[in-house]
Design an enzyme around this catalytic site. Structure first.
Site, PDB file in Angstrom:
ATOM      1  N   ASP A   1      -0.808   6.924   6.368  1.00 45.09           N
ATOM      2  CA  ASP A   1      -1.904   5.906   6.078  1.00 45.09           C
ATOM      3  C   ASP A   1      -2.008   4.936   7.218  1.00 45.09           C
ATOM      4  O   ASP A   1      -1.072   4.027   7.314  1.00 45.09           O
ATOM      5  CB  ASP A   1      -1.562   5.222   4.885  1.00 45.09           C
ATOM      6  CG  ASP A   1      -2.761   4.002   4.565  1.00 45.09           C
ATOM      7  OD1 ASP A   1      -3.711   4.057   5.274  1.00 45.09           O
ATOM      8  OD2 ASP A   1      -2.592   3.381   3.490  1.00 45.09           O
TER       9      ASP A   1
ATOM     10  N   TRP B   1       0.862  -1.186  -0.011  1.00 49.20           N
ATOM     11  CA  TRP B   1       0.022  -0.039   0.030  1.00 49.20           C
ATOM     12  C   TRP B   1       0.805   1.300  -0.012  1.00 49.20           C
ATOM     13  O   TRP B   1       0.444   2.071  -0.465  1.00 49.20           O
ATOM     14  CB  TRP B   1      -0.969  -0.065   1.242  1.00 49.20           C
ATOM     15  CG  TRP B   1      -2.043  -1.127   1.191  1.00 49.20           C
ATOM     16  CD1 TRP B   1      -2.052  -2.315   1.861  1.00 49.20           C
ATOM     17  CD2 TRP B   1      -2.935  -1.335   0.027  1.00 49.20           C
ATOM     18  NE1 TRP B   1      -2.931  -3.354   1.504  1.00 49.20           N
ATOM     19  CE2 TRP B   1      -3.470  -2.669   0.178  1.00 49.20           C
ATOM     20  CE3 TRP B   1      -3.317  -0.642  -1.032  1.00 49.20           C
ATOM     21  CZ2 TRP B   1      -4.586  -3.113  -0.506  1.00 49.20           C
ATOM     22  CZ3 TRP B   1      -4.439  -1.102  -1.848  1.00 49.20           C
ATOM     23  CH2 TRP B   1      -5.079  -2.408  -1.683  1.00 49.20           C
TER      24      TRP B   1
ATOM     25  N   LYS C   1     -11.162  -1.431   8.477  1.00 40.08           N
ATOM     26  CA  LYS C   1     -10.836  -2.644   9.494  1.00 40.08           C
ATOM     27  C   LYS C   1     -11.163  -2.332  10.841  1.00 40.08           C
ATOM     28  O   LYS C   1     -11.964  -3.107  11.174  1.00 40.08           O
ATOM     29  CB  LYS C   1      -9.080  -2.194   9.419  1.00 40.08           C
ATOM     30  CG  LYS C   1      -8.523  -1.827   8.037  1.00 40.08           C
ATOM     31  CD  LYS C   1      -8.463  -2.947   6.909  1.00 40.08           C
ATOM     32  CE  LYS C   1      -7.691  -2.485   5.889  1.00 40.08           C
ATOM     33  NZ  LYS C   1      -7.429  -3.670   4.770  1.00 40.08           N
TER      34      LYS C   1
HETATM   35  C1  PLP Z   1      -2.823   0.266   4.793  1.00 40.30           C
HETATM   36  C2  PLP Z   1      -3.900   0.165   3.593  1.00 40.30           C
HETATM   37  N1  PLP Z   1      -3.863   1.379   3.009  1.00 40.30           N
HETATM   38  C3  PLP Z   1      -4.723   1.368   1.802  1.00 40.30           C
HETATM   39  C4  PLP Z   1      -5.495   0.187   1.587  1.00 40.30           C
HETATM   40  C5  PLP Z   1      -6.721   0.235   0.318  1.00 40.30           C
HETATM   41  O1  PLP Z   1      -7.936   0.273   0.664  1.00 40.30           O
HETATM   42  P1  PLP Z   1      -9.084   0.682  -0.538  1.00 40.30           P
HETATM   43  O2  PLP Z   1      -8.867  -0.544  -1.485  1.00 40.30           O
HETATM   44  O3  PLP Z   1     -10.203   0.619   0.339  1.00 40.30           O
HETATM   45  O4  PLP Z   1      -8.876   1.803  -1.030  1.00 40.30           O
HETATM   46  C6  PLP Z   1      -5.645  -0.782   2.286  1.00 40.30           C
HETATM   47  C7  PLP Z   1      -6.442  -2.074   1.990  1.00 40.30           C
HETATM   48  O5  PLP Z   1      -6.421  -2.858   2.495  1.00 40.30           O
HETATM   49  C8  PLP Z   1      -4.803  -0.774   3.399  1.00 40.30           C
HETATM   50  O6  PLP Z   1      -4.399  -1.998   4.181  1.00 40.30           O
END
Ligand code: PLP
Length: 366
Positions: free
Chosen positions: A176, A106, A200
């Site tokens: 994030d 991510w 989450k």
């Molecule tokens: C740390 C983190 N950031 C971003 C995301 C991306 O989430 P989304 O697909 O809802 O945009 C996730 C998804 O699991 C994540 O674990």
């Protein structure tokens, strides 16, 4: 329980296990919202009832997470991937660059989104270690003129997290915190911006909470369409356009439960307890289970592990499902196995998983 009534326990990283009490309370309220004569999806976002509910949700989030008074809290539609794109648009003034710490899947997506619209560089990377550890802050090479420094506090895919949040960095720290916000105590005052997808610890998918220091809202260039600008969302109290009211209501239900259960201190304690139970079970069978993340950087919400080979991983998944335990697949980019235990996962759930892991190891030939 058996048959269609049987409720599974999910360890999925993306759509978490919800407490039974929250589901029951939400089901009861869904069709009849607080004596209004309306169902939740019938509540207009310009009504007094909605404004009151939204204030309650925001206030509860501020209390629970310990949001400093000079921060704006935005409830924005879409997952955190949207914020990967919006963040540089809002914070990187013309002529400046942004720094990123690359700690996994991510973090890379966030970095790539920033690179797509302007200058961005890596201040540190864990790639050479296969993202099995988080580069220590002393090794980061931060550009002091960077518009911000972006980190991922918990790496959902690789199962690592930042043990410490550094202080006195030369650039504003942006995080994030999708997978650990409200699972552990994060010092929000150290971050200029923290954002977290709700899916989450906070409940529903498709909604992101952004906590931003108010003075940074003026950085966004004037030419940006209002819908992409945090400042406009803040001015409109997250009702710039029609918001995802049902998702926000569900988030509110989850926050209410967290507060009733004892708030952040209790969530932090449970996170540590669940992780201790599951890691201990895995470590008791080193001949069967492997733990790729460096011990000192291990995530306490996403327990990433493997058995000796893919066939045994698949066997474990099938055996777990037969016991009512699902969602244990590793992320599709890395394979293997992963037990994600967010705020809604009961300690008893971690115990059930641990006893299954013992049992599986004992009958699996070394
Ligand atoms: C740390 C983190 N950031 C971003 C995301 C991306 O989430 P989304 O697909 O809802 O945009 C996730 C998804 O699991 C994540 O674990």
């Amino acid at each position: 329980m058996s048959g269609p009534e049987r409720r599974l326990l999910t360890f999925s990283a993306g759509a978490p296990h919800w407490p039974d009490e929250v589901l029951a309370a939400a089901a009861a309220e869904f069709t009849a919202f607080r004596g209004t004569g309306l169902a939740v999806p019938e509540l207009g976002h310009r009504t007094r009832e909605w404004a009151t509910l939204q204030e309650e949700i925001e206030g509860r989030f501020r209390r629970l997470a310990g949001v400093p008074g000079d921060r704006e809290v935005l409830l924005l539609p879409g997952g955190p991937t949207w914020q990967f794109a919006l963040l540089p648009m809002n914070l990187r003034s013309p002529g400046t660059s942004a720094d990123y710490v690359l700690t996994g899947h991510w973090a890379r997506k966030a970095f790539d989104a920033a690179r797509a619209t302007g200058p961005a560089r890596l201040a540190a990377s864990g790639e050479a270690d296969g993202f099995s550890r988080v580069p220590s802050p002393e090794t980061w090479q931060v550009d002091p003129s960077a518009a911000y420094l972006h980190v991922t506090t918990n790496n959902t895919v690789y199962g690592t997290w930042m043990r410490e949040i550094p202080v006195d960095l030369p650039a504003p720290l942006v995080a994030d915190a999708t997978s650990d916000l409200l699972a552990r105590r994060l010092p929000l005052e150290r971050f200029a911006v923290v954002y977290a997808g709700a899916q989450k610890n906070l409940g529903p998918t498709g909604l992101t909470v952004v906590v931003v220091r108010r003075d940074l809202l003026d950085r966004a260039p004037g030419g940006l369409p209002p819908i992409l600008r945090w400042r406009d969302h803040a001015a409109a109290r997250s009702r710039l356009n029609t918001p995802p009211t049902v998702l926000a209501w569900l988030l509110g239900r989850m926050l209410e439960w967290i507060e009733e259960e004892g708030g952040l201190d209790e969530m932090d304690r449970r996170t540590r307890e669940r992780a201790r139970i599951v890691y201990e079970a895995l470590e008791a069978h080193p001949d069967v289970y492997r733990l790729p993340a460096a011990r000192e950087d291990r995530s306490l919400v996403n327990v990433v592990f493997r058995t000796r080979d893919d066939a045994t991983d698949r066997e474990l998944l099938a055996a777990a499902r037969a016991r009512g335990l699902v969602g244990l697949e590793g992320h599709r980019s890395v394979g293997g196995l992963r037990a994600s235990m967010y705020a809604g996962m009961p300690i008893a759930g971690a115990r059930r998983l641990a006893s299954f892991l013992h049992e599986f190891a004992e009958r699996s030939p070394a």
